[in-house]
Design an enzyme around this catalytic site. Structure first.
Site, PDB file in Angstrom:
ATOM      1  N   HIS A  20     -14.458  -2.223  13.138  1.00  0.00           N
ATOM      2  CA  HIS A  20     -13.875  -3.297  12.333  1.00  0.00           C
ATOM      3  C   HIS A  20     -12.401  -3.542  12.630  1.00  0.00           C
ATOM      4  O   HIS A  20     -11.843  -4.545  12.200  1.00  0.00           O
ATOM      5  CB  HIS A  20     -14.043  -2.972  10.850  1.00  0.00           C
ATOM      6  CG  HIS A  20     -13.292  -1.741  10.425  1.00  0.00           C
ATOM      7  ND1 HIS A  20     -13.588  -0.495  10.921  1.00  0.00           N
ATOM      8  CD2 HIS A  20     -12.268  -1.564   9.554  1.00  0.00           C
ATOM      9  CE1 HIS A  20     -12.780   0.398  10.378  1.00  0.00           C
ATOM     10  NE2 HIS A  20     -11.966  -0.224   9.556  1.00  0.00           N
ATOM     11  N   ASP A  48       2.051   4.965  -0.044  1.00  0.00           N
ATOM     12  CA  ASP A  48       1.399   6.218   0.342  1.00  0.00           C
ATOM     13  C   ASP A  48       1.277   7.164  -0.849  1.00  0.00           C
ATOM     14  O   ASP A  48       2.224   7.329  -1.631  1.00  0.00           O
ATOM     15  CB  ASP A  48       2.199   6.920   1.428  1.00  0.00           C
ATOM     16  CG  ASP A  48       1.864   6.423   2.825  1.00  0.00           C
ATOM     17  OD1 ASP A  48       1.447   5.251   2.947  1.00  0.00           O
ATOM     18  OD2 ASP A  48       2.020   7.204   3.776  1.00  0.00           O
ATOM     19  N   ASP A  58     -10.519   7.720   5.664  1.00  0.00           N
ATOM     20  CA  ASP A  58      -9.648   6.748   6.313  1.00  0.00           C
ATOM     21  C   ASP A  58      -8.297   7.386   6.640  1.00  0.00           C
ATOM     22  O   ASP A  58      -7.742   8.130   5.824  1.00  0.00           O
ATOM     23  CB  ASP A  58      -9.451   5.555   5.378  1.00  0.00           C
ATOM     24  CG  ASP A  58      -8.531   4.504   5.954  1.00  0.00           C
ATOM     25  OD1 ASP A  58      -8.829   3.993   7.044  1.00  0.00           O
ATOM     26  OD2 ASP A  58      -7.503   4.203   5.306  1.00  0.00           O
ATOM     27  N   GLN A 105       0.832  -1.201   0.000  1.00  0.00           N
ATOM     28  CA  GLN A 105       0.000   0.000   0.000  1.00  0.00           C
ATOM     29  C   GLN A 105       0.868   1.253   0.000  1.00  0.00           C
ATOM     30  O   GLN A 105       1.052   1.901   1.035  1.00  0.00           O
ATOM     31  CB  GLN A 105      -0.925   0.006   1.219  1.00  0.00           C
ATOM     32  CG  GLN A 105      -1.937  -1.125   1.228  1.00  0.00           C
ATOM     33  CD  GLN A 105      -2.614  -1.253   2.597  1.00  0.00           C
ATOM     34  OE1 GLN A 105      -2.021  -1.741   3.557  1.00  0.00           O
ATOM     35  NE2 GLN A 105      -3.854  -0.824   2.682  1.00  0.00           N
ATOM     36  N   GLU A 107     -11.540   9.589  10.418  1.00  0.00           N
ATOM     37  CA  GLU A 107     -10.874   8.689  11.352  1.00  0.00           C
ATOM     38  C   GLU A 107      -9.589   9.387  11.784  1.00  0.00           C
ATOM     39  O   GLU A 107      -8.618   9.436  11.026  1.00  0.00           O
ATOM     40  CB  GLU A 107     -10.548   7.349  10.695  1.00  0.00           C
ATOM     41  CG  GLU A 107      -9.841   6.396  11.639  1.00  0.00           C
ATOM     42  CD  GLU A 107      -9.181   5.224  10.927  1.00  0.00           C
ATOM     43  OE1 GLU A 107      -9.106   4.148  11.535  1.00  0.00           O
ATOM     44  OE2 GLU A 107      -8.744   5.386   9.782  1.00  0.00           O
TER      45      GLU A 107
END
Length: 539
Positions: free
Chosen positions: A306, A170, A200, A168, A241
């Site tokens: 989650h 950035d 997110d 992943q 978040e």
């Protein structure tokens, strides 16, 4: 904005792939979710937050996105999504979706172009270094899995930054073209009817590493996001978040021109200190720490979601208290900072404590969020790796796979829980709908009562002094309406004397059992062990 609908909404979080499978392939899908909308309507929720459903290699539960403009084929098509949105709107249910723009999947076409061509504009969509940077104080998000946040890419001949998994990379949010892409993604999904986005990993979007960035410009980007969204849909909202310290929270709200909602991570962590100690003092402390927020903004309160129950904004000793009370075994902990369990196993299945915790969470300042399965008391599967322990399929009935799917069990994304205490044979929607005393029916009453008390979302709250250290009491006033709420955090009954001169009459709205009515001049109020009482205040 036409209305501040989110101030008193009841939010419900789910992952499409683990909610309901409509075609028997073992994976939940949008058609299955659409069939479940009547259940969600009856439960009383009026806003869904959907975890990522974009095409993804699924290295990180769908948060490794490889196409922002489509639906993962396993979950359906864009047409299925549009039909789901239409059905949700018909039932008065709004939908928020995850906007995952801190990073992409390494398989995203942007990254594939970036690693292949140094002259491509997409090279600057990511953050590169020719040599391995020295060890940083900033850790990766998954320290047990990734020890370094720079990874060498052979094809690119350079290191790229990844604060999550190495798959992943950035995104470079300091690049104006990346920010423009983010707005374009928002515009696409707004046209399909969503009511907003859950941003997110918001702090990492605003604080890139390895590039020169104007931090004030990046903070202003939150304002640009709200302005852009309002130009397309005036009642849409942004939910961030941001698990940061109290003194870092205010910039996310700005003057009401940035994020509309923030998850109240700090309050949740202090709540569990209070539960572990059976003492209200941590709640009193955190409510003093939280900043005042603009009128058009709101906190989003939760018990579990989650990910793990993260505990990284509290002291080490406080974290250990919570571990001892709710996650004493090492396998119940994760990353050294959190708990990878659902709430029922954490409290040993104690129905009284479960009810008290959810009752309190639903009436603290802010709007409430439920994670799928919380309404029936689902458990966890600690044999699964990492966060997957709390991501098992929804348990609908006692039929194979808990009614989630007709596929062979090995085709499911995770096994359905099948133990003696929390297995689908015992804990499921169908069984609990038939039982008037079930947790599901209790949760429906909780939600119904919460929606009948708009003071809780829009009113001004006041903490009330009591003579019992385990009892947290507070009230909300909104115009000529008021409610008063009391929760006993201890496993022993008590009688509470409110330190107040008021002679207002109190009428029970919601409680753990039937109590004798409160006389207008009586200030001493009985509470059972883990008891709770919601009162309408009559002048």
């Amino acid at each position: 904005m036409r209305e501040l609908w989110y101030k008193n909404a009841v939010f419900y979080s789910l992952d499409v792939e683990t909610f309901m499978d409509s075609n028997g392939d073992g994976i939940g899908d949008f058609r299955g979710l659409t069939h479940c909308l009547d259940y969600l309507t009856a439960l009383g929720v009026n806003c869904l937050w959907l975890l990522p459903f974009y095409p993804s290699p699924n290295r990180d539960n769908g948060y490794d996105v490889m196409d922002y403009y489509n639906v993962d084929p396993r979950l359906g098509t864009l047409g299925d999504f549009v039909e789901f949105m239409h059905a949700a709107h018909e039932r008065g249910i709004r939908v928020l979706i995850d906007l995952v723009v801190n990073h992409t999947s390494e398989q995203h076409p942007w990254f594939q172009e970036a690693r292949s061509n140094k002259d491509s504009k997409y090279r600057d969509y990511y953050i590169w270094a020719d040599e391995a940077p020295p060890d940083e104080e900033v850790k990766t998000i998954f320290p047990d899995v990734e020890s370094n946040m720079w990874h060498y890419d052979e094809k690119a001949g350079a290191y790229y930054l990844h604060r999550f998994y190495r798959e992943q990379p950035d995104l470079n949010s300091a690049n104006p073209e990346v920010r423009e892409e983010i707005l374009k993604i928002m515009g696409f999904w707004l046209e399909l009817g969503v009511s907003g986005f859950r941003i997110d990993a918001a702090p990492y979007l605003l604080e890139p590493i390895g590039v020169d960035a104007d931090l004030e410009e990046l903070k202003h980007f939150m304002t640009e996001m709200q302005e852009f969204m309002a130009s397309r849909r005036t009642d849409a909202v942004l939910l961030a978040e941001a698990n940061v310290s109290a003194d870092e929270l205010s910039p996310y709200f700005g003057n009401g021109d940035r994020m509309h909602l923030l998850f109240n991570f700090l309050l949740n962590q202090y709540k569990f200190i209070a539960f572990a100690r059976q003492d209200q003092e941590p709640l009193l402390e955190v409510l003093k720490l939280l900043p005042e927020i603009p009128y058009n903004c709101q906190w989003l309160n939760f018990v579990r979601h989650h990910d793990e129950l993260t505990l990284d904004c509290i002291e080490d000793e406080q974290r250990e208290e919570i571990f001892r009370a709710f996650a004493p075994e090492e396998n119940m902990q994760i990353y050294g900072r959190g708990v990878r369990r659902r709430l029922p196993p954490m409290v040993g299945g104690d129905r009284r404590q479960l009810e008290m915790i959810y009752s309190l969470s639903f009436c603290l300042p802010g709007a409430p969020l439920l994670r799928y399965g919380e309404e029936i008391g689902m458990g966890d599967d600690l044999s699964l790796e990492g966060r997957d322990s709390v991501r098992t399929p929804m348990q609908w009935s006692d039929s194979p796979n808990g009614g989630f799917s007709s596929a062979p069990a090995e085709k499911l994304p995770h096994p359905v829980i099948d133990d003696d205490k929390y297995g689908y044979h015992k804990i499921n929607v169908t069984v609990q709908q038939r039982d008037p005393n079930s947790l599901l029916n209790w949760m429906e009453r909780l939600i119904r009562t919460r929606r009948q008390c708009p003071e809780l979302g829009a009113g001004q709250y006041t903490v009330l002094q009591t003579d019992e250290p385990a009892v947290f009491a507070h009230r909300f006033d909104w115009g000529d309406r008021a409610v008063l709420l009391m929760h006993n955090l201890a496993n022993k009954p008590c009688s509470v004397t409110l330190k107040s001169e008021t002679n207002e009459h109190l009428t029970d709205l919601f409680s753990d059992r039937s109590y004798e009515p409160i006389n207008g001049h009586t200030k001493t109020i009985p509470l059972e062990a883990f008891g709770y009482r919601w009162f309408r205040v009559n002048q």
